[in-house]
Design a protein around this motif. Structure first.
Motif, PDB file in Angstrom:
ATOM      1  N   MET A 184       0.833  -1.211   0.000  1.00  0.00           N
ATOM      2  CA  MET A 184       0.000   0.000   0.000  1.00  0.00           C
ATOM      3  C   MET A 184       0.870   1.264   0.000  1.00  0.00           C
ATOM      4  O   MET A 184       0.527   2.250  -0.640  1.00  0.00           O
ATOM      5  N   ARG A 185       1.982   1.208   0.699  1.00  0.00           N
ATOM      6  CA  ARG A 185       2.888   2.358   0.708  1.00  0.00           C
ATOM      7  C   ARG A 185       3.423   2.634  -0.705  1.00  0.00           C
ATOM      8  O   ARG A 185       3.506   3.781  -1.138  1.00  0.00           O
ATOM      9  N   GLY A 186       3.775   1.588  -1.421  1.00  0.00           N
ATOM     10  CA  GLY A 186       4.243   1.743  -2.795  1.00  0.00           C
ATOM     11  C   GLY A 186       3.155   2.296  -3.715  1.00  0.00           C
ATOM     12  O   GLY A 186       3.420   3.147  -4.564  1.00  0.00           O
ATOM     13  N   VAL A 187       1.927   1.821  -3.548  1.00  0.00           N
ATOM     14  CA  VAL A 187       0.813   2.308  -4.368  1.00  0.00           C
ATOM     15  C   VAL A 187       0.572   3.790  -4.101  1.00  0.00           C
ATOM     16  O   VAL A 187       0.406   4.587  -5.041  1.00  0.00           O
ATOM     17  N   VAL A 188       0.551   4.178  -2.840  1.00  0.00           N
ATOM     18  CA  VAL A 188       0.323   5.586  -2.492  1.00  0.00           C
ATOM     19  C   VAL A 188       1.473   6.457  -2.993  1.00  0.00           C
ATOM     20  O   VAL A 188       1.247   7.533  -3.553  1.00  0.00           O
ATOM     21  N   LYS A 189       2.697   5.992  -2.832  1.00  0.00           N
ATOM     22  CA  LYS A 189       3.861   6.750  -3.277  1.00  0.00           C
ATOM     23  C   LYS A 189       3.838   6.946  -4.792  1.00  0.00           C
ATOM     24  O   LYS A 189       4.111   8.048  -5.298  1.00  0.00           O
ATOM     25  N   ALA A 190       3.481   5.914  -5.535  1.00  0.00           N
ATOM     26  CA  ALA A 190       3.411   6.011  -6.992  1.00  0.00           C
ATOM     27  C   ALA A 190       2.292   6.956  -7.431  1.00  0.00           C
ATOM     28  O   ALA A 190       2.477   7.768  -8.346  1.00  0.00           O
ATOM     29  N   SER A 191       1.151   6.886  -6.765  1.00  0.00           N
ATOM     30  CA  SER A 191       0.039   7.751  -7.157  1.00  0.00           C
ATOM     31  C   SER A 191       0.321   9.213  -6.828  1.00  0.00           C
ATOM     32  O   SER A 191      -0.040  10.102  -7.596  1.00  0.00           O
TER      33      SER A 191
END
Length: 115
Positions: free
Chosen positions: A26-33
């Motif tokens: 989830m951290r990676g998804v939020v960071k990418a978005s």
């Protein structure tokens, strides 16, 4: 008969495992978005700036063409347009008015932006 595991025990065991696995995902998804949103915002601002510059250049060219053609119009105090023949002016006043209506082009556009 197999032993029956109460659902809350399954939740107590699965929750920490899910947290360890899903938190980095989830951290990676939020960071990418967030990174994507920042890039879209930059691209939008740059496109708007380019359109603004283009509009200023076209307006300056139109004013220059009108001045060159001798088709300069004067504005009366109430915003109505009157032709130059109804309000006679000397050449210096017409030139000053044309310069006053010419859009100001910013020399600092893009200055200070790292590319």
């Amino acid at each position: 008969m197999p032993p029956v595991v109460p659902p809350f025990l399954f939740g107590l065991i699965a929750a920490p495992l899910a947290r360890r696995l899903l938190k980095p995902l989830m951290r990676g998804v939020v960071k990418a978005s967030v990174g994507l949103a920042v890039e879209v915002k930059k691209a939008t601002l740059e496109a708007g700036e380019n359109i603004h510059d283009l509009a200023a250049e076209v307006a300056a060219e139109m004013v220059a063409a009108q001045i060159a053609a001798g088709d300069v119009e004067a504005r009366s105090g109430d915003g109505q347009q009157a032709s130059e023949s109804s309000a006679p002016k000397d050449e210096a006043a017409a030139k000053a008015e044309g310069e006053a209506r010419a859009p100001k082009i910013r020399a600092s556009v893009g200055a200070g932006k790292p590319r």
